[in-house]
Scaffold this motif. Structure first.
Motif, PDB file in Angstrom:
ATOM      1  N   GLU A 133      -8.137 -14.669 -11.850  1.00 30.29           N
ATOM      2  CA  GLU A 133      -8.003 -13.848 -10.656  1.00 30.29           C
ATOM      3  C   GLU A 133      -6.917 -12.821 -10.930  1.00 30.29           C
ATOM      4  N   PRO A 134      -6.933 -11.693 -10.249  1.00 30.06           N
ATOM      5  CA  PRO A 134      -5.892 -10.691 -10.474  1.00 30.06           C
ATOM      6  C   PRO A 134      -4.509 -11.291 -10.265  1.00 30.06           C
ATOM      7  N   SER A 135      -3.583 -10.889 -11.113  1.00 32.95           N
ATOM      8  CA  SER A 135      -2.220 -11.402 -11.042  1.00 32.95           C
ATOM      9  C   SER A 135      -1.489 -10.838  -9.833  1.00 32.95           C
ATOM     10  N   SER A 136      -0.757 -11.688  -9.150  1.00 36.22           N
ATOM     11  CA  SER A 136       0.011 -11.225  -7.993  1.00 36.22           C
ATOM     12  C   SER A 136       1.315 -10.580  -8.438  1.00 36.22           C
ATOM     13  N   THR A 137       1.649 -10.667  -9.739  1.00 32.70           N
ATOM     14  CA  THR A 137       2.881 -10.059 -10.223  1.00 32.70           C
ATOM     15  C   THR A 137       2.677  -8.622 -10.671  1.00 32.70           C
ATOM     16  N   GLU A 138       1.452  -8.131 -10.680  1.00 36.16           N
ATOM     17  CA  GLU A 138       1.189  -6.757 -11.072  1.00 36.16           C
ATOM     18  C   GLU A 138       1.751  -5.811 -10.017  1.00 36.16           C
ATOM     19  N   PRO A 139       2.390  -4.704 -10.458  1.00 37.53           N
ATOM     20  CA  PRO A 139       2.866  -3.741  -9.467  1.00 37.53           C
ATOM     21  C   PRO A 139       1.694  -3.085  -8.758  1.00 37.53           C
ATOM     22  N   LYS A 140       1.805  -2.901  -7.473  1.00 41.26           N
ATOM     23  CA  LYS A 140       0.711  -2.329  -6.685  1.00 41.26           C
ATOM     24  C   LYS A 140       1.214  -1.131  -5.907  1.00 41.26           C
ATOM     25  N   ARG A 141       0.315  -0.206  -5.677  1.00 43.99           N
ATOM     26  CA  ARG A 141       0.621   0.933  -4.824  1.00 43.99           C
ATOM     27  C   ARG A 141       0.344   0.523  -3.383  1.00 43.99           C
ATOM     28  N   ARG A 142       0.642   1.415  -2.464  1.00 40.28           N
ATOM     29  CA  ARG A 142       0.475   1.098  -1.053  1.00 40.28           C
ATOM     30  C   ARG A 142      -0.938   0.657  -0.711  1.00 40.28           C
ATOM     31  N   ASN A 143      -1.931   1.283  -1.337  1.00 41.13           N
ATOM     32  CA  ASN A 143      -3.308   0.923  -1.020  1.00 41.13           C
ATOM     33  C   ASN A 143      -3.782  -0.305  -1.811  1.00 41.13           C
ATOM     34  N   GLY A 144      -2.920  -0.883  -2.647  1.00 43.75           N
ATOM     35  CA  GLY A 144      -3.255  -2.091  -3.378  1.00 43.75           C
ATOM     36  C   GLY A 144      -3.862  -1.870  -4.745  1.00 43.75           C
ATOM     37  N   ALA A 145      -4.239  -0.636  -5.092  1.00 44.98           N
ATOM     38  CA  ALA A 145      -4.878  -0.370  -6.382  1.00 44.98           C
ATOM     39  C   ALA A 145      -3.842   0.123  -7.388  1.00 44.98           C
ATOM     40  N   ILE A 161      -6.545   0.919 -33.135  1.00 40.37           N
ATOM     41  CA  ILE A 161      -6.930   2.155 -32.443  1.00 40.37           C
ATOM     42  C   ILE A 161      -8.403   2.107 -32.044  1.00 40.37           C
ATOM     43  N   GLN A 162      -8.652   2.486 -30.804  1.00 41.50           N
ATOM     44  CA  GLN A 162      -9.960   2.522 -30.159  1.00 41.50           C
ATOM     45  C   GLN A 162     -10.536   1.125 -29.902  1.00 41.50           C
ATOM     46  N   ARG A 163      -9.687   0.111 -29.926  1.00 40.07           N
ATOM     47  CA  ARG A 163     -10.153  -1.245 -29.644  1.00 40.07           C
ATOM     48  C   ARG A 163      -9.599  -1.706 -28.307  1.00 40.07           C
ATOM     49  N   ARG A 164     -10.375  -2.548 -27.645  1.00 37.34           N
ATOM     50  CA  ARG A 164      -9.965  -3.118 -26.360  1.00 37.34           C
ATOM     51  C   ARG A 164      -9.109  -4.351 -26.625  1.00 37.34           C
ATOM     52  N   LEU A 165      -8.089  -4.505 -25.810  1.00 38.08           N
ATOM     53  CA  LEU A 165      -7.233  -5.682 -25.877  1.00 38.08           C
ATOM     54  C   LEU A 165      -7.945  -6.841 -25.199  1.00 38.08           C
ATOM     55  N   HIS A 166      -8.002  -7.986 -25.878  1.00 39.31           N
ATOM     56  CA  HIS A 166      -8.687  -9.157 -25.319  1.00 39.31           C
ATOM     57  C   HIS A 166      -7.741 -10.191 -24.734  1.00 39.31           C
ATOM     58  N   GLY A 167      -6.438  -9.967 -24.859  1.00 35.17           N
ATOM     59  CA  GLY A 167      -5.482 -10.903 -24.277  1.00 35.17           C
ATOM     60  C   GLY A 167      -4.321 -11.158 -25.201  1.00 35.17           C
ATOM     61  N   GLY A 168      -3.624 -12.255 -24.944  1.00 32.65           N
ATOM     62  CA  GLY A 168      -2.468 -12.617 -25.744  1.00 32.65           C
ATOM     63  C   GLY A 168      -2.615 -14.012 -26.316  1.00 32.65           C
ATOM     64  N   ASP A 223      -3.378 -10.236 -18.980  1.00 34.26           N
ATOM     65  CA  ASP A 223      -2.441  -9.296 -19.594  1.00 34.26           C
ATOM     66  C   ASP A 223      -1.406 -10.067 -20.398  1.00 34.26           C
ATOM     67  N   PRO A 224      -1.205  -9.681 -21.671  1.00 31.36           N
ATOM     68  CA  PRO A 224      -0.201 -10.370 -22.491  1.00 31.36           C
ATOM     69  C   PRO A 224       1.193 -10.211 -21.903  1.00 31.36           C
ATOM     70  N   LYS A 225       2.012 -11.207 -22.165  1.00 34.55           N
ATOM     71  CA  LYS A 225       3.390 -11.227 -21.672  1.00 34.55           C
ATOM     72  C   LYS A 225       4.340 -11.225 -22.870  1.00 34.55           C
ATOM     73  N   PRO A 226       5.594 -10.803 -22.674  1.00 31.75           N
ATOM     74  CA  PRO A 226       6.555 -10.883 -23.773  1.00 31.75           C
ATOM     75  C   PRO A 226       6.593 -12.296 -24.362  1.00 31.75           C
ATOM     76  N   GLY A 227       6.647 -12.353 -25.684  1.00 30.75           N
ATOM     77  CA  GLY A 227       6.604 -13.628 -26.403  1.00 30.75           C
ATOM     78  C   GLY A 227       5.221 -13.961 -26.918  1.00 30.75           C
ATOM     79  N   GLU A 228       4.191 -13.323 -26.374  1.00 33.05           N
ATOM     80  CA  GLU A 228       2.815 -13.531 -26.834  1.00 33.05           C
ATOM     81  C   GLU A 228       2.437 -12.427 -27.819  1.00 33.05           C
ATOM     82  N   ALA A 229       1.536 -12.748 -28.739  1.00 31.71           N
ATOM     83  CA  ALA A 229       0.984 -11.751 -29.647  1.00 31.71           C
ATOM     84  C   ALA A 229      -0.226 -11.104 -28.990  1.00 31.71           C
ATOM     85  N   LEU A 230      -0.461  -9.822 -29.267  1.00 36.26           N
ATOM     86  CA  LEU A 230      -1.668  -9.158 -28.779  1.00 36.26           C
ATOM     87  C   LEU A 230      -2.855  -9.648 -29.592  1.00 36.26           C
ATOM     88  N   PHE A 231      -4.001  -9.778 -28.931  1.00 38.79           N
ATOM     89  CA  PHE A 231      -5.214 -10.231 -29.615  1.00 38.79           C
ATOM     90  C   PHE A 231      -6.336  -9.231 -29.369  1.00 38.79           C
TER      91      PHE A 231
END
Length: 136
Positions: free
Chosen positions: A14-26, A66-73, A88-96
């Motif tokens: 589910e979408p993370s509640s820690t993501e910064p949001k604008r007033r309209n939520g997007a 380059i030109q690849r999609r991030l699949h997680g951490g 979304d990867p977090k500090p301490g995780e490697a990008l995958f």
């Protein structure tokens, strides 16, 4: 195999509640920089658009990300265990990055930043795909 597991895990998140949001939520910011010890990975809309060496400041146009999609951490533990994070990867995780047998795993993240407008404007042009041969 790991790519399939991360893909399945991503479908259940589910979408993370820690993501910064604008007033309209997007979330409207399109650019993000994932910083490792030696490298910056620059993303626009979930795709890597530039990779930059932190020591020299030079962009690395031939980098596999380059030109690849991030699949997680991936979180690596001292006992050898690896735990995937399809969000979304977090500090301490490697990008995958997963791509048909050419998976890419970075060193652990130190930080996640937003690039300056000047830096975004300095991104190199994406590599052009090779021409498609025509039959004669």
């Amino acid at each position: 195999m790991l790519a399939r597991e991360m893909s399945e895990a991503a479908q259940t998140l589910e979408p993370s509640s820690t993501e910064p949001k604008r007033r309209n939520g997007a979330e409207r910011r399109r650019h993000r920089v994932y910083v490792t010890r030696n490298t910056e990975y620059h993303f626009r809309d979930g795709f890597c658009v530039a990779v930059r060496d932190r020591r020299s400041g030079d962009f690395l146009p031939g980098h596999l990300a380059i030109q690849r999609r991030l699949h997680g951490g991936l979180k690596f533990f001292s006992n050898g265990a690896i735990i995937p994070n399809a969000g979304d990867p977090k500090p301490g995780e490697a990008l995958f990055f997963a791509a048909d047998g050419r998976d890419l795993v970075t060193s652990p993240l130190e930080s996640i930043d937003r690039p300056s407008k000047a830096l975004v404007e300095a991104y190199p042009e994406p590599p052009k795909p090779p021409p498609i041969p025509t039959r004669r």
